[in-house]
Design an enzyme around this catalytic site. Structure first.
Site, PDB file in Angstrom:
ATOM      1  N   HIS A  39       5.241  10.419   7.151  1.00  0.00           N
ATOM      2  CA  HIS A  39       5.465   9.556   8.311  1.00  0.00           C
ATOM      3  C   HIS A  39       5.743  10.452   9.508  1.00  0.00           C
ATOM      4  O   HIS A  39       6.381  11.489   9.378  1.00  0.00           O
ATOM      5  CB  HIS A  39       6.675   8.640   8.045  1.00  0.00           C
ATOM      6  CG  HIS A  39       6.780   7.495   8.997  1.00  0.00           C
ATOM      7  ND1 HIS A  39       7.365   7.612  10.237  1.00  0.00           N
ATOM      8  CD2 HIS A  39       6.368   6.210   8.878  1.00  0.00           C
ATOM      9  CE1 HIS A  39       7.309   6.428  10.844  1.00  0.00           C
ATOM     10  NE2 HIS A  39       6.716   5.557  10.051  1.00  0.00           N
ATOM     11  N   ASP A  81       4.368   1.627   3.467  1.00  0.00           N
ATOM     12  CA  ASP A  81       3.098   1.094   2.976  1.00  0.00           C
ATOM     13  C   ASP A  81       2.908   1.288   1.477  1.00  0.00           C
ATOM     14  O   ASP A  81       2.090   0.619   0.866  1.00  0.00           O
ATOM     15  CB  ASP A  81       1.922   1.791   3.698  1.00  0.00           C
ATOM     16  CG  ASP A  81       1.992   1.588   5.199  1.00  0.00           C
ATOM     17  OD1 ASP A  81       2.130   0.441   5.626  1.00  0.00           O
ATOM     18  OD2 ASP A  81       1.913   2.591   5.933  1.00  0.00           O
TER      19      ASP A  81
END
Lengths: 379, 379
Positions: free
Chosen positions: A262, A315
């Site tokens: 991320h 996700d």
């Protein structure tokens, strides 16, 4: 300024473009706050409706305020018939494209379309929060050749979405999973779609336009498309015992493993914890633990990457939740949008409240003065 | 990093987010280059079709290439019937909202919707350049209760637009004005709408999605809405001799004069020269020089502001051109979009070609950890 002095911040990484009081992310320590409230407290205690109120009004609602807010959402779940017609006409399109088109159409006929006051914008925002699930569910039913299931006022936001999508009474675990998924996706500071919404809003474009811009950005596989890519990976792996070998092969080929890493988090995304738990519960409940086990084994095989700050992100387990709820893969992005719409609205209102046009620069590296040549002399 | 060390670049002013070889703006010297060609050379010599080719392919076309490109544009001027239906259904909306919705709908059914190759994206871009004028003209006709005027293959891009809009043979001065207006609006580096397009494209969202995001940003009065605001000012002033007094009053009240000043230009916007000349010519031709005279007098009254780097920008004379062409004020933004679509496409392709997700940060200034309170205990 000479060319040598120009600093190009590609991707604007690490550049702050404004202050906010909506969301705090501590990427080093894995902390996420909505309006100062820890995501773990919200995940354990709040409903999505309550989180929406918090994000829009910067405080938790009293019982009366929440009832009123909930009533406003329920009143606005139906779509104008012209927008239903758009969904029918473009039913074969990707659900994200249909959502974007339906929201754009709603913006064209919104009763407050010319009113830029805070009150009008809150009304528009509440309407959109209420309408998003109806658009997505109506499209899913219609493209399958089924009748549209009208919204029910006796159901919560999450329960009503599942009801409209499936046309059957949703079970409480599915409702809880959907509600928690919406909470965890409600807001995440200046991610690409929210940033796009704020850039549009900074021209003083209206709320619907700014939301349409956000949906447009969400379409991209680098933003909203990762949950779908994770489930494709699960399918490619097929069996839990194949996960480790598959990950090693991918890493050896220097390929990216979806659902990891991320821009902001350098430790575990605090939202992943809740989605992992949900995935486990749903896998057992629906007698199909294999998907969860494959994900667990991928995560285990990726443990050495933690030294580089690469951990699971939001996700990674989200796709499996949708899979367990029987939701097709091309609805993952629209469902992300159903959760995130409130965050977009909060950010658009914050942008309006103390606005400055967002207009960074491009550094020109092309030729300086090319000489015009008439068309007869070109070769 | 402690809060003290955070630098917030509000509006990202002066921050470079990437390199480009599409457009160079020297705001100090008033120089504008498209792909290295000076805007004055292009304004004097090129057609809009030629400028489109230049922006997309980074070189001027040969005669054969231009003919082929022009043929591709002409082939793509018609709209699918489902999109015409959307224009009919939402005909009472603002033309920018209708354009945004129609383009979003086109993206849902584009034959290349899933193809992200450069070739497919060029096909999509050419289709959009061809379709934009048809959407805007069709909407204008339909909302007036007139029949849609189908496009004609024997007319240039600009001439065909005026034909479709008016349903009558356009005169050569009007065509030249429209063509030049499209050229001058074709591209302007990372203005807010182009930046929005690139932010959406940086998630690898498809071309139509990225263009929809751009249209969404163009809606705002701080970006695309200025030409309309200038014409409202002209109307409020009413007579040329009232312009100076009106400007003084506004300045004394510290109000902004629309059509002046620019984030990048600190001298005269090089595009203004051409629009000023066009405005003068059209005012005389159509026997209505008053609008031009009012604008001239406003510009004169604003001369003292030049010391502060505040000069006329592209929007100042643009509105008067549209006014002289008999185009209603709420079409000014869509006409800006008809010119700018090629710039958006060029930037989206450039973004794809060497992509990095555009994701700057927001600096959190809200409370750090608020304690969860159960709803029964809230007051």
């Amino acid at each position: 300024m000479s060319a040598e002095q120009v600093i190009v911040n590609k991707g604007l990484e690490g550049i702050y473009f404004d202050n906010t009081s909506i969301c705090h992310i501590d990427g080093q320590r894995g902390i996420l706050l909505y309006r100062g409230y820890n995501i773990h407290d919200l995940a354990s205690n709040a409903t999505y409706e309550e989180v929406c109120y918090l994000l829009l009004y910067d405080r938790l609602p009293t019982k009366d305020e929440l009832d009123q807010f909930d009533a406003a959402l329920k009143e606005n779940r139906n779509l104008p018939s012209a927008v239903m017609d758009v969904i029918y006409a473009f039913k074969d399109g990707h659900p994200t494209d249909v959502l974007r088109t339906a929201v754009s159409a709603l913006g064209t006929i919104d009763p407050d379309v010319k009113d830029m006051s805070l009150e009008a914008n809150l009304r528009k925002g509440i309407r959109l929060i209420a309408q998003f699930p109806t658009i997505v569910a109506a499209h899913e039913r219609i493209r399958k050749g089924l009748d549209f299931t009208p919204p029910r006022e006796d159901l919560s936001h999450a329960a009503n979405f599942l009801w409209m999508l499936k046309g059957e009474e949703p079970d409480p675990d599915a409702v809880r999973a959907m509600d928690l998924d919406f909470i965890l996706h409600a807001e995440h500071s200046s991610n690409a779609s929210t940033f796009t919404a704020r850039v549009a809003a900074s021209t003083l474009a209206d709320l619907h336009s700014s939301v349409v811009a956000a949906i447009s950005a969400l379409k991209g596989p680098l933003h909203g498309g990762a949950a779908e890519a994770v489930m494709e990976m699960v399918e490619a792996i097929g069996e839990p015992e194949r996960a480790e070998g598959w990950v090693q092969e991918q890493l050896a080929a220097k390929k990216r493993i979806m659902g990891f890493g991320h821009r902001v988090y350098k430790t575990e995304d605090p939202r992943a914890r809740h989605l992992r738990e949900l995935s486990k519960i749903l896998g057992e409940k629906y007698g199909e633990p294999k998907t969860f086990q494959i994900l667990q084994n991928i995560e285990k095989a990726m443990e050495p990457m933690r030294a580089k700050g690469i951990y699971v992100n939001v996700d990674f387990y989200a796709g499996s939740i949708y899979h367990y709820l029987g939701i097709p893969a091309d609805l993952y992005i629209p469902i992300f949008a159903i959760g995130r719409i409130v965050g977009w609205v909060a950010h658009i209102l914050e942008q309006y409240s103390d606005n400055r046009l967002i207009r960074p620069l491009l550094h020109y590296v092309g030729p300086m003065e090319r000489q015009w040549v008439f068309i007869e002399q070109r070769s």
